[in-house]
Write a protein that holds these residues in place. Sequence first.
Motif, PDB file in Angstrom:
ATOM      1  N   SER A 183     -38.831   4.671  74.789  1.00 28.86           N
ATOM      2  CA  SER A 183     -38.567   3.652  73.769  1.00 28.86           C
ATOM      3  C   SER A 183     -37.089   3.707  73.418  1.00 28.86           C
ATOM      4  O   SER A 183     -36.528   4.792  73.219  1.00 28.86           O
ATOM      5  CB  SER A 183     -39.398   3.915  72.507  1.00 28.86           C
ATOM      6  OG  SER A 183     -40.776   3.938  72.800  1.00 28.86           O
ATOM      7  N   PHE A 184     -36.446   2.544  73.357  1.00 30.63           N
ATOM      8  CA  PHE A 184     -35.024   2.467  73.036  1.00 30.63           C
ATOM      9  C   PHE A 184     -34.832   2.083  71.574  1.00 30.63           C
ATOM     10  O   PHE A 184     -35.623   1.328  71.004  1.00 30.63           O
ATOM     11  CB  PHE A 184     -34.325   1.441  73.937  1.00 30.63           C
ATOM     12  CG  PHE A 184     -34.260   1.839  75.377  1.00 30.63           C
ATOM     13  CD1 PHE A 184     -33.284   2.713  75.834  1.00 30.63           C
ATOM     14  CD2 PHE A 184     -35.192   1.349  76.296  1.00 30.63           C
ATOM     15  CE1 PHE A 184     -33.229   3.080  77.169  1.00 30.63           C
ATOM     16  CE2 PHE A 184     -35.142   1.711  77.633  1.00 30.63           C
ATOM     17  CZ  PHE A 184     -34.162   2.586  78.067  1.00 30.63           C
ATOM     18  N   SER A 185     -33.762   2.579  70.996  1.00 31.32           N
ATOM     19  CA  SER A 185     -33.469   2.301  69.588  1.00 31.32           C
ATOM     20  C   SER A 185     -32.736   0.973  69.432  1.00 31.32           C
ATOM     21  O   SER A 185     -32.234   0.393  70.402  1.00 31.32           O
ATOM     22  CB  SER A 185     -32.617   3.418  68.998  1.00 31.32           C
ATOM     23  OG  SER A 185     -31.298   3.362  69.537  1.00 31.32           O
ATOM     24  N   ALA A 186     -32.661   0.521  68.184  1.00 31.12           N
ATOM     25  CA  ALA A 186     -31.901  -0.694  67.885  1.00 31.12           C
ATOM     26  C   ALA A 186     -30.428  -0.488  68.214  1.00 31.12           C
ATOM     27  O   ALA A 186     -29.737  -1.412  68.657  1.00 31.12           O
ATOM     28  CB  ALA A 186     -32.077  -1.062  66.414  1.00 31.12           C
ATOM     29  N   VAL A 187     -29.926   0.724  68.029  1.00 30.03           N
ATOM     30  CA  VAL A 187     -28.530   1.030  68.348  1.00 30.03           C
ATOM     31  C   VAL A 187     -28.272   0.834  69.839  1.00 30.03           C
ATOM     32  O   VAL A 187     -27.284   0.207  70.240  1.00 30.03           O
ATOM     33  CB  VAL A 187     -28.174   2.470  67.930  1.00 30.03           C
ATOM     34  CG1 VAL A 187     -26.788   2.859  68.451  1.00 30.03           C
ATOM     35  CG2 VAL A 187     -28.215   2.618  66.422  1.00 30.03           C
ATOM     36  N   ALA A 188     -29.166   1.370  70.675  1.00 31.24           N
ATOM     37  CA  ALA A 188     -28.987   1.243  72.126  1.00 31.24           C
ATOM     38  C   ALA A 188     -28.974  -0.216  72.555  1.00 31.24           C
ATOM     39  O   ALA A 188     -28.158  -0.630  73.379  1.00 31.24           O
ATOM     40  CB  ALA A 188     -30.100   1.999  72.854  1.00 31.24           C
ATOM     41  N   LEU A 189     -29.864  -1.015  71.982  1.00 30.75           N
ATOM     42  CA  LEU A 189     -29.948  -2.421  72.382  1.00 30.75           C
ATOM     43  C   LEU A 189     -28.775  -3.236  71.851  1.00 30.75           C
ATOM     44  O   LEU A 189     -28.423  -4.267  72.417  1.00 30.75           O
ATOM     45  CB  LEU A 189     -31.265  -3.023  71.890  1.00 30.75           C
ATOM     46  CG  LEU A 189     -32.526  -2.375  72.473  1.00 30.75           C
ATOM     47  CD1 LEU A 189     -33.776  -3.024  71.906  1.00 30.75           C
ATOM     48  CD2 LEU A 189     -32.529  -2.467  73.987  1.00 30.75           C
ATOM     49  N   THR A 190     -28.162  -2.774  70.773  1.00 32.20           N
ATOM     50  CA  THR A 190     -27.000  -3.459  70.211  1.00 32.20           C
ATOM     51  C   THR A 190     -25.727  -3.095  70.964  1.00 32.20           C
ATOM     52  O   THR A 190     -24.888  -3.953  71.257  1.00 32.20           O
ATOM     53  CB  THR A 190     -26.828  -3.111  68.724  1.00 32.20           C
ATOM     54  OG1 THR A 190     -27.985  -3.543  68.002  1.00 32.20           O
ATOM     55  CG2 THR A 190     -25.594  -3.789  68.144  1.00 32.20           C
ATOM     56  N   GLU A 191     -25.589  -1.819  71.303  1.00 32.15           N
ATOM     57  CA  GLU A 191     -24.356  -1.326  71.920  1.00 32.15           C
ATOM     58  C   GLU A 191     -24.309  -1.545  73.430  1.00 32.15           C
ATOM     59  O   GLU A 191     -23.226  -1.664  73.999  1.00 32.15           O
ATOM     60  CB  GLU A 191     -24.197   0.177  71.625  1.00 32.15           C
ATOM     61  CG  GLU A 191     -24.117   0.533  70.155  1.00 32.15           C
ATOM     62  CD  GLU A 191     -22.755   0.294  69.575  1.00 32.15           C
ATOM     63  OE1 GLU A 191     -21.810   0.090  70.355  1.00 32.15           O
ATOM     64  OE2 GLU A 191     -22.619   0.323  68.335  1.00 32.15           O
ATOM     65  N   VAL A 192     -25.456  -1.573  74.084  1.00 36.08           N
ATOM     66  CA  VAL A 192     -25.497  -1.604  75.546  1.00 36.08           C
ATOM     67  C   VAL A 192     -26.026  -2.962  76.008  1.00 36.08           C
ATOM     68  O   VAL A 192     -27.235  -3.226  75.975  1.00 36.08           O
ATOM     69  CB  VAL A 192     -26.372  -0.470  76.103  1.00 36.08           C
ATOM     70  CG1 VAL A 192     -26.306  -0.447  77.631  1.00 36.08           C
ATOM     71  CG2 VAL A 192     -25.928   0.875  75.526  1.00 36.08           C
ATOM     72  N   ALA A 193     -25.123  -3.825  76.460  1.00 39.41           N
ATOM     73  CA  ALA A 193     -25.488  -5.197  76.812  1.00 39.41           C
ATOM     74  C   ALA A 193     -26.494  -5.252  77.947  1.00 39.41           C
ATOM     75  O   ALA A 193     -27.380  -6.104  77.968  1.00 39.41           O
ATOM     76  CB  ALA A 193     -24.227  -5.979  77.183  1.00 39.41           C
ATOM     77  N   GLU A 194     -26.359  -4.330  78.926  1.00 40.45           N
ATOM     78  CA  GLU A 194     -27.268  -4.365  80.073  1.00 40.45           C
ATOM     79  C   GLU A 194     -28.717  -4.142  79.652  1.00 40.45           C
ATOM     80  O   GLU A 194     -29.638  -4.724  80.227  1.00 40.45           O
ATOM     81  CB  GLU A 194     -26.859  -3.304  81.109  1.00 40.45           C
ATOM     82  CG  GLU A 194     -25.542  -3.566  81.794  1.00 40.45           C
ATOM     83  CD  GLU A 194     -24.350  -3.000  81.035  1.00 40.45           C
ATOM     84  OE1 GLU A 194     -23.262  -2.922  81.622  1.00 40.45           O
ATOM     85  OE2 GLU A 194     -24.521  -2.631  79.844  1.00 40.45           O
TER      86      GLU A 194
END
Length: 244
Positions: free
Chosen positions: A151-162
């Motif tokens: 599971s990915f965090s909101a931070v990961a999805l915000t910072e990492v465009a891919e």
Amino acid sequence: MARTTHRPHVATQPLYWRVATRLLDELRDGTIPPGERLPAERQLAEHFGVSRETVRQALDVLRRGGLVATDRRGSHASLPGLPVETPASMTFPLGLRGTGPGAADRATVTWETPPAEHAEALGLDPDRRTLVHRYESAGADGLDRRTAVTSFSAVALTEVAELARYRERADGTGTAQLLRAYDWMRRAGLTLHHRDAITRLPGAPSVRVTRRVHDQYARPLEVTDLVVDAQQDALVYEFTLPAA
């Protein structure tokens, strides 16, 4: 009489030409490895502090010079050279292995509510959806099974465009090999701190590996639970991968 062509002084060069030069420098120093997709025009415009039209003109300059190639997936660096190597420790997901003939190996992504333990570790509300990656693998004889849920965090999805791009196709049907997920995080400027805990499952010939990854600001990025057919005592180890 022979003519001499002089390169215009930087101050007199068009803005798009100066942006093309700066982008070329980043391509050459490996900031964007050969073959990698370039950031979107909007991101490049913000990065260089110019308009999207200026970015388009700069990309045209590099395209004409054969330094950038564009296809239906976007623009890519096409400078000669090898892509940046990805160390084995960077492989995603946890537990990924090469499969031999007849082996089963499947990976998918969904947009759903993550497991309760993952939501808590990632700082997500219990009913908040996020990107969830599932990996399954088994030998040709059906044995040596391993399953991983990330599971990915909101931070990961915000910072990492891919990673963020996968939300639009996270329906659990198509194959989703996020082999370079950690490399994408590092190229986004994130230092990765991994903590892997390995514990034996009671009453079963299997072990569970729980990986938690956070960045240099102690923000959670992802949680993975991997179950494999094996037997060993509990082990915890940590390591840090610097930003690219």
